[in-house]
Design an enzyme around this catalytic site. Structure first.
Site, PDB file in Angstrom:
ATOM      1  N   CYS A   1     -83.607 -11.459 -33.651  1.00 35.26           N
ATOM      2  CA  CYS A   1     -84.852 -11.631 -32.826  1.00 35.26           C
ATOM      3  C   CYS A   1     -85.946 -12.649 -33.624  1.00 35.26           C
ATOM      4  CB  CYS A   1     -85.678 -10.371 -32.515  1.00 35.26           C
ATOM      5  SG  CYS A   1     -87.131 -10.716 -31.370  1.00 35.26           S
TER       6      CYS A   1
ATOM      7  N   ASP B   1     -88.980 -12.229 -34.132  1.00 33.78           N
ATOM      8  CA  ASP B   1     -89.990 -11.191 -34.301  1.00 33.78           C
ATOM      9  C   ASP B   1     -90.033 -11.367 -35.758  1.00 33.78           C
ATOM     10  OD1 ASP B   1     -91.297  -8.627 -35.371  1.00 33.78           O
ATOM     11  OD2 ASP B   1     -91.045  -8.345 -33.168  1.00 33.78           O
TER      12      ASP B   1
ATOM     13  N   CYS C   1     -88.759  -4.294 -29.497  1.00 37.21           N
ATOM     14  CA  CYS C   1     -88.646  -5.568 -29.424  1.00 37.21           C
ATOM     15  C   CYS C   1     -89.446  -5.977 -28.081  1.00 37.21           C
ATOM     16  CB  CYS C   1     -87.296  -6.066 -28.853  1.00 37.21           C
ATOM     17  SG  CYS C   1     -86.998  -7.894 -28.716  1.00 37.21           S
TER      18      CYS C   1
ATOM     19  N   HIS D   1     -83.790  -5.118 -32.358  1.00 40.88           N
ATOM     20  CA  HIS D   1     -84.737  -4.266 -33.355  1.00 40.88           C
ATOM     21  C   HIS D   1     -85.590  -3.164 -32.090  1.00 40.88           C
ATOM     22  CE1 HIS D   1     -88.620  -6.490 -32.443  1.00 40.88           C
ATOM     23  NE2 HIS D   1     -87.744  -7.491 -32.288  1.00 40.88           N
TER      24      HIS D   1
ATOM     25  N   ARG E   1     -91.367  -9.461 -37.834  1.00 41.96           N
ATOM     26  CA  ARG E   1     -90.959  -8.216 -38.607  1.00 41.96           C
ATOM     27  C   ARG E   1     -89.494  -7.760 -39.052  1.00 41.96           C
ATOM     28  NH1 ARG E   1     -93.724  -4.594 -34.353  1.00 41.96           N
ATOM     29  NH2 ARG E   1     -92.490  -5.772 -33.026  1.00 41.96           N
TER      30      ARG E   1
HETATM   31 CO    CO Z   1     -87.894  -8.748 -30.684  1.00 37.27          CO
END
Ligand code: CO
Length: 211
Positions: A43, A45, A102, A99, A47
């Site tokens: 992803c 993302d 998400c 994750h 993090r």
């Molecule tokens: Co995500």
């Protein structure tokens, strides 16, 4: 400019020094070329930084990231990365890493329009439709969200196996395994979902390609 921005180049210089302290030839070696054993599809993302969470060094992981770690069969970006990783770099493993928490998955569970991205999220909604029975039966919303993250990763693992690229590699006898993982943003821990697809016999017959 912000302090955060100003520090980026300074941090880069410190990072270069720290790498050279450990190995003066670190960048010289990397400049010769790459032979990563792993393709990571994760992803976007912030993090979930691919290399960092698995302790991998530069040169070890070929990376593709998008919203909700999707494998969309008409996505030229994903297909190009996959083709290069499998056919040129000859990676031995592909990991799809989703994750918990998400945002893409969360958006797919809801009905709110958020703009152009709705059209990307729609592919995640397709996964919900396939697993609707199981997901709808989970009363706790967080549990349902977590399970949706997991089944989405599983579907993307199988979508990789459905590509002509992966099936072509298997047909050529190339060693290539596809794995599904989920990362816990709140714990740092990775859960291996145990989806491990090694050949097209693991796919529904309708998707199996003859060469
Ligand atoms: Co995500």
């Amino acid at each position: 400019m912000s302090e955060f921005y100003d520090n980026l180049i300074k941090n880069n210089k410190k990072w270069v020094e720290s790498k050279l302290d450990l190995d003066p030839q670190f960048f010289e070696k990397l400049a010769k070329g790459q032979k990563p054993p792993l393709l990571w599809i994760g992803c976007a993302d912030s993090r979930v930084p691919a290399n960092e969470i698995i302790g991998a060094q530069p040169g070890e992981v070929f990376v593709h990231r998008n919203i909700a770690n999707m494998v969309i069969h008409s996505d030229m970006n994903m297909l190009s990365v996959l083709d290069y990783a499998v056919n040129a770099l000859k990676v031995k493993h592909v990991i799809v890493c989703g994750h918990y928490g998400c945002g893409g998955i969360n958006a797919a569970m809801g009905n709110q329009s958020i703009g152009l991205i709705d059209n990307w999220i729609r592919h995640i909604k397709d996964v919900y439709r396939v697993h609707k029975k199981e997901l709808d039966s989970i009363e706790d919303e967080t549990e349902r969200f977590n399970r949706f993250v997991e089944v989405n990763v599983t579907e993307q693992v199988f979508d990789l196996a459905k590509t002509s690229i992966v099936q072509g590699a298997w047909n050529n006898g190339q060693e290539l395994s596809i794995h599904g993982w989920v990362y816990g943003v709140d714990s740092g821990i990775i859960k291996d979902l145990g989806v491990n697809v090694k050949n097209d016999g693991d796919l529904d017959e309708v998707y199996q390609l003859n060469f």
